[in-house]
Design a protein around this motif. Structure first.
Motif, PDB file in Angstrom:
ATOM      1  N   ASN A  41       0.880 -11.510  -3.384  1.00 19.59           N
ATOM      2  CA  ASN A  41       1.979 -12.480  -3.322  1.00 19.59           C
ATOM      3  C   ASN A  41       1.426 -13.908  -3.245  1.00 19.59           C
ATOM      4  O   ASN A  41       1.908 -14.805  -3.934  1.00 19.59           O
ATOM      5  N   THR A 160       4.142 -13.515   3.503  1.00 20.41           N
ATOM      6  CA  THR A 160       5.315 -14.316   3.889  1.00 20.41           C
ATOM      7  C   THR A 160       5.378 -15.655   3.147  1.00 20.41           C
ATOM      8  O   THR A 160       6.376 -16.370   3.258  1.00 20.41           O
ATOM      9  N   THR A 162       6.115 -18.394   0.595  1.00 22.56           N
ATOM     10  CA  THR A 162       7.197 -18.551  -0.369  1.00 22.56           C
ATOM     11  C   THR A 162       6.911 -19.718  -1.298  1.00 22.56           C
ATOM     12  O   THR A 162       6.175 -20.650  -0.943  1.00 22.56           O
ATOM     13  N   TYR A 163       7.501 -19.657  -2.453  1.00 25.06           N
ATOM     14  CA  TYR A 163       7.333 -20.686  -3.467  1.00 25.06           C
ATOM     15  C   TYR A 163       8.262 -21.863  -3.180  1.00 25.06           C
ATOM     16  O   TYR A 163       9.405 -21.673  -2.769  1.00 25.06           O
TER      17      TYR A 163
END
Length: 173
Positions: A41, A160, A162-163
């Motif tokens: 991720n 965890t 995030t973009y």
């Protein structure tokens, strides 16, 4: 109007940013293949950020009346010896990108291109953050060593992430 030398250098940087995106997508694939979805991720977000960096430069060239020239993207590595090696490669790569941005800024100084210098200041700040993030993960991996629970927890933490759209794109620049 954009200086031709600067335009060519920005086009080269667009290619470098797209190569970086491809590299990080390859690293994400490696992490997925090694059962590290959180780390994957993290790299998938890096992939999107590098695409954004290329788009910021693309938009800048267009806004200054220049011509964007997209070039082929060279092959990227697909395997590493360990997760630590992946992040060490990440840091080395970000240091290389920092030198490319610094060289581009130096060119704009030689060419008295103050507008491009202003735009590049965002990239200079971004590179400090990129290097720091990679170094922090490396430090954590070295501290964890082969502790399975530690790797599990770091993977969960990186999962965890995030973009968020970079400010130059959020502003429509």
């Amino acid at each position: 109007m954009l200086n031709k030398k600067v335009e060519e250098a920005i086009n080269a940087q667009i290619n470098a940013e797209m190569w970086s995106a491809y590299l990080y997508l390859s690293m994400a694939a490696y992490c997925h293949g090694n059962g590290q979805p959180g780390m994957a991720n993290w790299f998938e977000i890096q992939f999107r950020e590098e695409q954004d960096h290329a788009k910021i430069l693309f938009n800048y060239v267009v806004s200054r009346g220049g011509v964007v020239t997209l070039r082929p993207i060279d092959a990227v590595p697909t395997t590493w010896d360990s997760v630590l090696a992946v992040f060490e490669n990440t840091l080395a790569h970000e240091q290389k990108v920092t030198s490319l941005i610094n060289d581009l800024f130096a060119l704009t100084t030689q060419e008295n291109d103050y507008a491009t210098q202003s735009m590049l200041k965002w990239f200079i700040d971004e590179q400090v953050e990129e290097e720091e993030n990679a170094q922090t993960i490396i430090d954590n991996l070295k501290m964890i060593k082969d502790n399975g629970y530690g790797l599990y927890m770091l993977d969960k933490e990186l999962g965890t992430r995030t973009y968020s759209t970079p400010s130059p794109l959020a502003k429509g620049e």
